[in-house]
Scaffold this motif. Sequence first.
Motif, PDB file in Angstrom:
ATOM      1  N   VAL A   1      -9.483  -1.606 -15.321  1.00 21.76           N
ATOM      2  CA  VAL A   1      -9.322  -1.110 -13.944  1.00 21.76           C
ATOM      3  C   VAL A   1      -8.156  -1.833 -13.264  1.00 21.76           C
ATOM      4  O   VAL A   1      -7.337  -1.209 -12.598  1.00 21.76           O
ATOM      5  CB  VAL A   1     -10.634  -1.262 -13.145  1.00 21.76           C
ATOM      6  CG1 VAL A   1     -10.427  -0.889 -11.689  1.00 21.76           C
ATOM      7  CG2 VAL A   1     -11.726  -0.403 -13.762  1.00 21.76           C
TER       8      VAL A   1
ATOM      9  N   CYS B   1      -8.415   4.274 -13.050  1.00 23.85           N
ATOM     10  CA  CYS B   1      -9.204   4.486 -11.837  1.00 23.85           C
ATOM     11  C   CYS B   1     -10.223   5.602 -11.976  1.00 23.85           C
ATOM     12  O   CYS B   1     -10.822   6.010 -11.000  1.00 23.85           O
ATOM     13  CB  CYS B   1      -8.313   4.698 -10.617  1.00 23.85           C
ATOM     14  SG  CYS B   1      -7.326   6.182 -10.658  1.00 23.85           S
TER      15      CYS B   1
ATOM     16  N   ILE C   1     -15.411   0.326 -10.979  1.00 21.40           N
ATOM     17  CA  ILE C   1     -14.194   0.892 -10.374  1.00 21.40           C
ATOM     18  C   ILE C   1     -14.302   0.845  -8.852  1.00 21.40           C
ATOM     19  O   ILE C   1     -13.374   0.423  -8.163  1.00 21.40           O
ATOM     20  CB  ILE C   1     -13.971   2.339 -10.863  1.00 21.40           C
ATOM     21  CG1 ILE C   1     -13.667   2.367 -12.355  1.00 21.40           C
ATOM     22  CG2 ILE C   1     -12.850   3.015 -10.066  1.00 21.40           C
ATOM     23  CD1 ILE C   1     -13.736   3.753 -12.975  1.00 21.40           C
TER      24      ILE C   1
ATOM     25  N   PHE D   1     -11.875  -1.277  -6.004  1.00 22.08           N
ATOM     26  CA  PHE D   1     -11.132  -0.731  -4.867  1.00 22.08           C
ATOM     27  C   PHE D   1     -11.656  -1.253  -3.537  1.00 22.08           C
ATOM     28  O   PHE D   1     -10.891  -1.451  -2.600  1.00 22.08           O
ATOM     29  CB  PHE D   1     -11.115   0.791  -4.913  1.00 22.08           C
ATOM     30  CG  PHE D   1     -10.222   1.318  -5.999  1.00 22.08           C
ATOM     31  CD1 PHE D   1      -8.858   1.157  -5.937  1.00 22.08           C
ATOM     32  CD2 PHE D   1     -10.759   1.931  -7.120  1.00 22.08           C
ATOM     33  CE1 PHE D   1      -8.026   1.608  -6.946  1.00 22.08           C
ATOM     34  CE2 PHE D   1      -9.947   2.381  -8.135  1.00 22.08           C
ATOM     35  CZ  PHE D   1      -8.577   2.221  -8.054  1.00 22.08           C
TER      36      PHE D   1
ATOM     37  N   CYS E   1      -8.074   5.648  -5.003  1.00 26.04           N
ATOM     38  CA  CYS E   1      -7.278   5.184  -6.129  1.00 26.04           C
ATOM     39  C   CYS E   1      -5.821   5.556  -5.917  1.00 26.04           C
ATOM     40  O   CYS E   1      -5.505   6.462  -5.150  1.00 26.04           O
ATOM     41  CB  CYS E   1      -7.834   5.725  -7.442  1.00 26.04           C
ATOM     42  SG  CYS E   1      -7.146   7.256  -8.036  1.00 26.04           S
TER      43      CYS E   1
END
Length: 84
Positions: A18, A23, A49, A53, A61
């Motif tokens: 990742v 993503c 994931i 983020f 993403c």
Amino acid sequence: MYVCLCAGATSATVKEAVAGGACTSKQVAAACGAGGDCGRCRRTVRAIIEQHFAAAGESSCRQCTASLFCQLHAGPRRGPARVG
């Protein structure tokens, strides 16, 4: 901790994929194999994931655009409804 027993991928392996730009769960599977076989670990892969983020303060993403959303944000893609 092992995330994917089929591929022998750990959470560290998935996090590296990742961090390297994957993503979506399909991109992670291509990068390290996690989620590419039986699919039981895809929920965990998606959670990693999402955590990445969230920690980076990004809401989406890097590959999302106005017309094309990644699997993480739009859910699984569905084809047109079948009639008949």
